[in-house]
Each structure stands twice: as structure tokens, then as C-alpha cells.
Write a protein that holds these residues in place. Structure first.
Motif, PDB file in Angstrom:
ATOM      1  N   PHE A  37       4.007  20.000  -5.079  1.00 45.15           N
ATOM      2  CA  PHE A  37       4.882  19.024  -4.539  1.00 45.15           C
ATOM      3  C   PHE A  37       3.981  17.584  -4.615  1.00 45.15           C
ATOM      4  O   PHE A  37       2.801  17.805  -4.596  1.00 45.15           O
ATOM      5  N   ALA A  38       4.713  16.606  -4.481  1.00 43.48           N
ATOM      6  CA  ALA A  38       4.065  15.431  -4.407  1.00 43.48           C
ATOM      7  C   ALA A  38       5.122  14.279  -3.607  1.00 43.48           C
ATOM      8  O   ALA A  38       6.150  14.539  -3.303  1.00 43.48           O
ATOM      9  N   PHE A  39       4.407  13.394  -3.086  1.00 39.76           N
ATOM     10  CA  PHE A  39       5.003  12.204  -2.369  1.00 39.76           C
ATOM     11  C   PHE A  39       4.412  10.927  -2.127  1.00 39.76           C
ATOM     12  O   PHE A  39       3.256  11.006  -2.418  1.00 39.76           O
ATOM     13  N   GLY A  40       5.101   9.838  -2.092  1.00 44.48           N
ATOM     14  CA  GLY A  40       4.563   8.486  -2.108  1.00 44.48           C
ATOM     15  C   GLY A  40       5.347   7.592  -1.103  1.00 44.48           C
ATOM     16  O   GLY A  40       6.282   7.392  -1.323  1.00 44.48           O
ATOM     17  N   PRO A  43      10.875  10.225 -12.241  1.00 45.52           N
ATOM     18  CA  PRO A  43      10.584  10.764 -13.718  1.00 45.52           C
ATOM     19  C   PRO A  43       9.548  12.016 -13.413  1.00 45.52           C
ATOM     20  O   PRO A  43       9.765  12.784 -14.368  1.00 45.52           O
ATOM     21  N   PHE A  44       8.678  11.890 -12.545  1.00 44.97           N
ATOM     22  CA  PHE A  44       7.721  12.866 -12.431  1.00 44.97           C
ATOM     23  C   PHE A  44       8.144  14.019 -11.636  1.00 44.97           C
ATOM     24  O   PHE A  44       7.071  14.577 -11.322  1.00 44.97           O
ATOM     25  N   THR A  45       9.098  14.113 -10.923  1.00 48.13           N
ATOM     26  CA  THR A  45       9.409  15.160 -10.132  1.00 48.13           C
ATOM     27  C   THR A  45      10.928  15.816 -10.593  1.00 48.13           C
ATOM     28  O   THR A  45      11.842  15.163 -11.063  1.00 48.13           O
ATOM     29  N   GLU A  46      10.811  17.203 -10.149  1.00 47.97           N
ATOM     30  CA  GLU A  46      12.227  17.883 -10.284  1.00 47.97           C
ATOM     31  C   GLU A  46      12.292  19.166  -9.611  1.00 47.97           C
ATOM     32  O   GLU A  46      11.541  20.119  -9.696  1.00 47.97           O
ATOM     33  N   GLY A  49      10.191   7.690   2.280  1.00 45.98           N
ATOM     34  CA  GLY A  49      10.097   7.515   0.973  1.00 45.98           C
ATOM     35  C   GLY A  49      10.450   8.773  -0.154  1.00 45.98           C
ATOM     36  O   GLY A  49      10.931   9.681   0.308  1.00 45.98           O
ATOM     37  N   GLY A  50       9.998   8.598  -1.327  1.00 46.04           N
ATOM     38  CA  GLY A  50      10.048   9.330  -2.315  1.00 46.04           C
ATOM     39  C   GLY A  50       9.096  10.593  -2.256  1.00 46.04           C
ATOM     40  O   GLY A  50       8.060  10.592  -2.142  1.00 46.04           O
ATOM     41  N   ALA A  51       9.647  11.817  -2.742  1.00 49.09           N
ATOM     42  CA  ALA A  51       8.887  12.953  -2.874  1.00 49.09           C
ATOM     43  C   ALA A  51       9.401  13.911  -3.888  1.00 49.09           C
ATOM     44  O   ALA A  51      10.499  13.507  -4.510  1.00 49.09           O
ATOM     45  N   GLY A  52       9.082  15.044  -4.200  1.00 46.66           N
ATOM     46  CA  GLY A  52       9.545  16.016  -4.858  1.00 46.66           C
ATOM     47  C   GLY A  52       8.667  17.050  -5.385  1.00 46.66           C
ATOM     48  O   GLY A  52       7.597  17.281  -5.037  1.00 46.66           O
ATOM     49  N   HIS A 109       0.884  -1.428  -0.101  1.00 45.88           N
ATOM     50  CA  HIS A 109       0.127   0.048   0.216  1.00 45.88           C
ATOM     51  C   HIS A 109       1.061   1.343  -0.048  1.00 45.88           C
ATOM     52  O   HIS A 109       1.994   1.388   0.640  1.00 45.88           O
ATOM     53  N   GLN A 110       0.556   2.238  -0.663  1.00 44.76           N
ATOM     54  CA  GLN A 110       1.050   3.557  -0.736  1.00 44.76           C
ATOM     55  C   GLN A 110       0.090   4.656  -0.325  1.00 44.76           C
ATOM     56  O   GLN A 110      -1.246   4.532  -0.548  1.00 44.76           O
ATOM     57  N   VAL A 111       0.508   5.819   0.374  1.00 42.31           N
ATOM     58  CA  VAL A 111      -0.167   7.088   0.434  1.00 42.31           C
ATOM     59  C   VAL A 111       0.391   8.237  -0.486  1.00 42.31           C
ATOM     60  O   VAL A 111       1.733   8.232  -0.537  1.00 42.31           O
TER      61      VAL A 111
END
Ligand code: DAH
Length: 333
Positions: free
Chosen positions: A300-303, A245-248, A277-280, A203-205
Motif C-alpha cells: 500500500f502507499a499514500f501521499g 495511476p499507480f494504485t489499484e 489525501g490520496g492512497a491505495g 511538502h508531502q509525506v
């Protein structure tokens, strides 16, 4: 036979009976088939004797019935007092179940973001290449799109089991105008061999914020708030550069270890930090794919993995423990 003294004797015995069993014995002795009285009644030849003996019989039968009623009532009283239920005694404990650890953490994360004014969005578990990869700036040649890593539906290289909750970002932006404050939680699937840190589903948020003037500082502050709500008010967050790929820029977020507070221990592998975890910062290409103007808005986003959060929270060394349903373990939480 002296009817008078028989009656006196019998009445004494009847009153002397203290249990129903004793009374029954007395009844058989004085009124039974082979009792003196019954035998005498059978021998009777004259009316007067018959009336007298029958009078005695009736008198004794009444006395037995009365005594019986008294003893029965006493029995009832006795059982009412001795057999009553003491409602103040503690009951027999019935084991109570609880929500699965993943459901618990999922609801906590949802509560944290509802408290910040975010919207909860459900994306489909079966999605297509566009939403899971292409719109997320992940080209077809990217290794994560390979059938070695991703479950494609039989005879279809377009439909797949989502490998991340990130396609929820695309689906949400396709149907909503900015500003966006959304979280999307759910199952993801990857062709991973089970080991202590991998299962083929997990599962992810996913979190996405898009507005005018959103910066990396907003991302860090939001992750810090989440970490403090989940792991305690003392938690600090640090960010390291990474690549998605989807964050910079892309980052990896760490939080100070909840066990040692940063000093180093077995939970954090002596580093003092635990990886969240990852974010950007959302890549402008992603905005273009959903028709947002990257000159107008930023985001911004994170997962993060929910299993990881639950494992850290409960000190579980092996992700598979979450799915083995071993009650000896699950009952501890
Ligand atoms: N989807 C990524 C993964 O599964 C995690 C992730 C990284 C999500 C960066 C994001 C992000 O939203 O901005 O590994």
C-alpha cells in the motif's frame, strides 16, 4: 596665629566631614593655598615656628588622608549593599524562536513512522520523467505531465522538479528488496497559482509498505494510527474510492474532524470529516517497473500534504500564511 587651636578646630572639622565632598571643602579651608596655615607658613622667619607649623600641617594631612580612606570604604560598602544584583529576581524575557510549523509536523510524522519501524528515505527534488511519471504508471499523455502543470528544467523535457514524493517509492524499490517499510518527506513543485489552498511548492509525506499479504486493511490501520497520533486518540478514518495511476484500488482517506469530533463545524465544512489525501494498493505495473514480482508481494502507499496537516492542526485558513513569515502569526505556535 594660635597653631594649637587651629589644629583642634581643623581636626574637629575633618572628623565632622561625612562625605568626600565635605572633606574636600575642609581640606581646602585648612590646608589650601590661601588657608591661614599656608599663609602663615609663607611668612615664617624662624626655624622653631616653621617646625611647629609644619608639624601641624603634617598632622592635618594625615588626618585628612585617614578620614578619606574611611569615607571611601563607607561609600564602597554602601554601593555593594545597595547596588548588588538580586539573582532571585526574574530576568528580562528574551523572545525565543521555534521550528517552522512545517518542520514541526514533518518531525512528528517521522517520529510516528520510526515508532512503527519504518525507514526514512530522501529522494531528489530534481528528478526525471521515468521516476516521477512513467514508472508510476503515468503515461506521457497524462495531463499532469504537461508543462502547464509541471516545471521542466530549461531545454530539457526529461528533467523536472518532482510534482509529488511518489518517485521516492520507485527510487527506494530500485535499490531495496522487499519487504519495504519506508516514508519519504520533502518538497514538491507544481505550476499552481497561489491561492488559499495552493502554492507552487509544498511538502508531502509519502508512505510505502510492501510485503507478503499486505491489504487495504493494513493501509486503513496505518492511516488511522497516524491520524490518532497527530489529531488525538478519538479520530476515526473513512475511505472513499478515487483514482491514481499507480494504485489499484485508489482511495481518498478522511479523518473525523479534530474540532467537532464528527458533529460538523466550520473547520470541516459541516461534514464532520477532513480529507487527509490520496492512497491505495500499489498497482502491479509499478512493481513490474522496479523488478518486484506482483504474485509474491503486495503493498500500500499514500501521499499526504504536510501544509494541509499543519493548517488543520493550527486552524490556518490560508496556506500562504505558512510562507509569509508574519511573526504576529508564527509566534502564536
Ligand atoms: N502522489 C499523489 C498526489 O500527489 C498522492 C498519492 C496518492 C500518493 C496515492 C500515493 C498514493 O502514494 O498511493 O496527488
Amino acid at each position: 596665629m594660635d597653631a594649637e587651636s587651629l589644629q583642634t578646630e581643623a581636626l574637629g572639622a575633618i572628623l565632622g566631614a561625612h562625605t568626600l565632598a565635605e572633606l574636600d571643602e575642609v581640606r581646602v579651608r585648612f590646608l589650601g593655598r590661601s588657608s591661614q596655615l599656608k599663609l602663615a607658613l609663607r611668612e615664617v622667619r624662624d626655624r622653631e615656628t616653621g617646625q611647629r607649623l609644619n608639624g601641624v600641617r603634617e598632622h592635618l594631612e594625615t588626618a585628612v588622608a585617614e578620614r578619606q580612606a574611611i569615607l571611601e570604604r563607607a561609600n564602597l560598602d554602601h554601593s555593594l549593599t545597595t547596588e548588588s544584583v538580586d539573582v532571585t529576581l526574574p530576568g528580562t524575557p528574551i523572545p525565543r524562536g521555534h521550528l517552522h510549523l512545517i518542520t514541526q509536523i514533518r518531525r512528528q510524522v517521522e517520529d510516528v513512522f520510526l515508532g512503527l519501524g519504518y525507514e526514512i528515505f530522501d529522494g531528489p527534488e530534481i528528478d526525471d520523467r521515468w521516476h516521477n511519471f512513467t514508472a508510476l504508471n503515468t503515461p506521457d499523455w497524462h495531463p499532469s505531465t504537461s508543462p502547464n502543470d509541471t516545471f521542466y528544467l530549461a531545454d530539457d523535457d526529461n528533467l523536472l522538479l518532482r510534482t509529488q514524493t511518489s518517485p521516492g517509492q520507485i527510487r527506494f524499490m530500485e535499490t531495496h528488496e522487499p519487504p519495504v517499510y519506508m516514508v519519504s518527506l520533502g518538497r514538491c513543485y507544481r505550476r499552481d497559482t497561489p491561492d488559499p489552498t495552493h502554492t507552487p511548492f509544498f511538502h508531502q509525506v509519502e508512505c510505502l509498505a510492501v510485503d507478503r499479504g499486505i491489504t487495504l486493511a493494513d493501509l486503513k490501520g496505518t492511516i488511522q494510527h497516524l491520524a490518532r497520533e497527530l489529531y488525538g486518540p478519538e479520530r476515526e478514518v473513512r475511505i472513499r474510492t478515487s483514482y491514481f495511476p499507480f494504485t489499484e484500488p485508489s482511495i481518498e482517506a478522511d479523518v473525523t474532524c479534530y474540532l467537532c469530533g464528527g458533529a460538523g463545524c466550520r473547520v470541516c465544512g459541516d461534514s464532520g470529516w477532513i480529507e487527509m489525501g490520496g492512497a491505495g494498493v500499489v498497482d502491479p505495473n509499478v512493481f513490474q517497473h522496479v523488478g518486484y514480482d506482483p504474485e509474491e508481494v503486495s503493498g500500500f502507499a499514500f501521499g499526504f500534504g504536510l501544509e494541509r496537516m499543519a493548517m488543520l492542526r493550527h486552524g490556518l485558513p490560508d496556506i500562504r500564511a505558512l510562507w509569509e513569515n508574519d511573526l504576529r502569526l508564527l509566534r502564536q505556535f
